[in-house]
Design a protein around this motif. Structure first.
Motif, PDB file in Angstrom:
ATOM      1  N   LEU A 105       0.825  -1.633   0.026  1.00  0.00           N
ATOM      2  CA  LEU A 105      -0.097  -0.396  -0.355  1.00  0.00           C
ATOM      3  C   LEU A 105       0.893   0.747   0.762  1.00  0.00           C
ATOM      4  O   LEU A 105       0.598   2.172  -0.843  1.00  0.00           O
ATOM      5  CB  LEU A 105      -1.023   0.090   0.910  1.00  0.00           C
ATOM      6  N   THR A 106       1.815   1.565   0.831  1.00  0.00           N
ATOM      7  CA  THR A 106       2.537   2.284   0.717  1.00  0.00           C
ATOM      8  C   THR A 106       3.583   2.799  -0.467  1.00  0.00           C
ATOM      9  O   THR A 106       3.600   3.739  -0.979  1.00  0.00           O
ATOM     10  CB  THR A 106       3.908   1.959   1.802  1.00  0.00           C
ATOM     11  N   GLN A 107       3.069   1.733  -1.176  1.00  0.00           N
ATOM     12  CA  GLN A 107       4.674   1.628  -3.015  1.00  0.00           C
ATOM     13  C   GLN A 107       3.645   2.284  -3.666  1.00  0.00           C
ATOM     14  O   GLN A 107       3.992   3.191  -4.311  1.00  0.00           O
ATOM     15  CB  GLN A 107       5.134   0.720  -2.877  1.00  0.00           C
ATOM     16  N   VAL A 108       2.195   1.887  -3.404  1.00  0.00           N
ATOM     17  CA  VAL A 108       0.935   2.301  -4.561  1.00  0.00           C
ATOM     18  C   VAL A 108       0.989   3.858  -4.056  1.00  0.00           C
ATOM     19  O   VAL A 108       0.750   4.431  -5.199  1.00  0.00           O
ATOM     20  CB  VAL A 108       0.019   1.822  -4.393  1.00  0.00           C
ATOM     21  N   LEU A 109       0.857   4.491  -2.851  1.00  0.00           N
ATOM     22  CA  LEU A 109       0.404   5.915  -2.420  1.00  0.00           C
ATOM     23  C   LEU A 109       1.723   6.092  -2.924  1.00  0.00           C
ATOM     24  O   LEU A 109       1.418   7.190  -2.543  1.00  0.00           O
ATOM     25  CB  LEU A 109       0.056   5.541  -1.257  1.00  0.00           C
ATOM     26  N   LEU A 110       2.992   5.960  -3.139  1.00  0.00           N
ATOM     27  CA  LEU A 110       3.885   6.901  -2.675  1.00  0.00           C
ATOM     28  C   LEU A 110       4.214   6.800  -4.601  1.00  0.00           C
ATOM     29  O   LEU A 110       4.640   7.844  -4.904  1.00  0.00           O
ATOM     30  CB  LEU A 110       5.357   6.049  -2.471  1.00  0.00           C
ATOM     31  N   TYR A 111       3.866   6.002  -5.372  1.00  0.00           N
ATOM     32  CA  TYR A 111       3.494   6.360  -7.113  1.00  0.00           C
ATOM     33  C   TYR A 111       2.548   7.038  -7.117  1.00  0.00           C
ATOM     34  O   TYR A 111       2.609   8.012  -7.905  1.00  0.00           O
ATOM     35  CB  TYR A 111       3.530   4.530  -7.408  1.00  0.00           C
TER      36      TYR A 111
END
Length: 222
Positions: A105-111
């Protein structure tokens, strides 16, 4: 679109439902995305039904995503949902279940943050207890150019949670107008919150500053 909250759902009903509060996150909350993994479906379906009812009663757009196939498929589906609604501010709860999903989830949101410039926060605290919203990009920042690094250190050397932009920074260190660009860059990176004549420290900023102290200023400029 307005704000969106993403809630990983486990089997603790009270924790999940307590997060659905427009007054806690502001009146601009318009979208709720519930995410969970396969397993214990019957327990989760009851919680998700309550979550959907709460969202609908508050007039929020409700989406429900289950991880049943490849993780990469789930990540792309979540990004598609965000791009469809284009929230200007996104909150990710780290207080509820399916913790297996947190890194994804954090990777998606940072993207999404890099792609759109939206503000992205995590809700951090004690399960069932008090929490606060902190800027997610701050936790991914491990390098600062020299100019940003100098100002960052001056801010975090100042005692207290806040300092005055003009009196405690600009006048004290003799900065010109170029300081405003640096403050904006530090805010985008999640290391400060800057509002007119007030600069507030963030938790990821405090963590980075303490690590720099321990390592002897180990965050090197480019």
């Amino acid at each position: 679109m307005g704000d969106c909250i993403i809630i990983p759902v486990g089997v603790t009903k009270e924790t999940v439902l307590s997060l659905v509060s427009a007054s806690s996150l502001g009146e601009k909350l318009e979208c709720l995305v519930a995410v969970t993994v396969a397993g214990l479906e019957e327990e989760k379906k009851a919680i998700l039904a309550g979550l959907e009812d709460s969202a609908r009663s508050m007039g929020l757009v409700y989406k429900e995503l289950w991880v049943k196939r490849e993780i990469s498929d789930f990540a792309s589906t979540l990004l598609e949902a965000l791009l469809e609604h284009k929230p200007t501010r996104v909150y990710l709860s780290l207080l509820s279940g399916s913790r297996f999903l947190y890194p994804i989830l954090t990777q998606v949101l940072l993207y999404y943050w890099r792609l759109t410039g939206a503000s992205v926060y995590i809700l951090q605290g004690i399960e069932g207890g008090p929490w606060r919203a902190e800027p997610l990009p701050g936790y991914a920042t491990v390098e600062l150019p020299q100019g940003q690094r100098r100002v960052f250190i001056q801010i975090y050397e100042h005692p207290g949670e806040e300092l005055r932009t003009m009196e405690d920074l600009i006048e004290k260190y003799g900065y010109g107008r170029s300081i405003y660009k640096i403050l904006r860059e530090l805010e985008v990176k999640g290391l400060i919150v800057w509002r007119r004549n007030r600069i507030r420290k963030t938790l990821p900023g405090k963590i980075l500053y303490r690590m720099m102290e321990v390592s002897g200023g180990g965050v090197q400029g480019h």
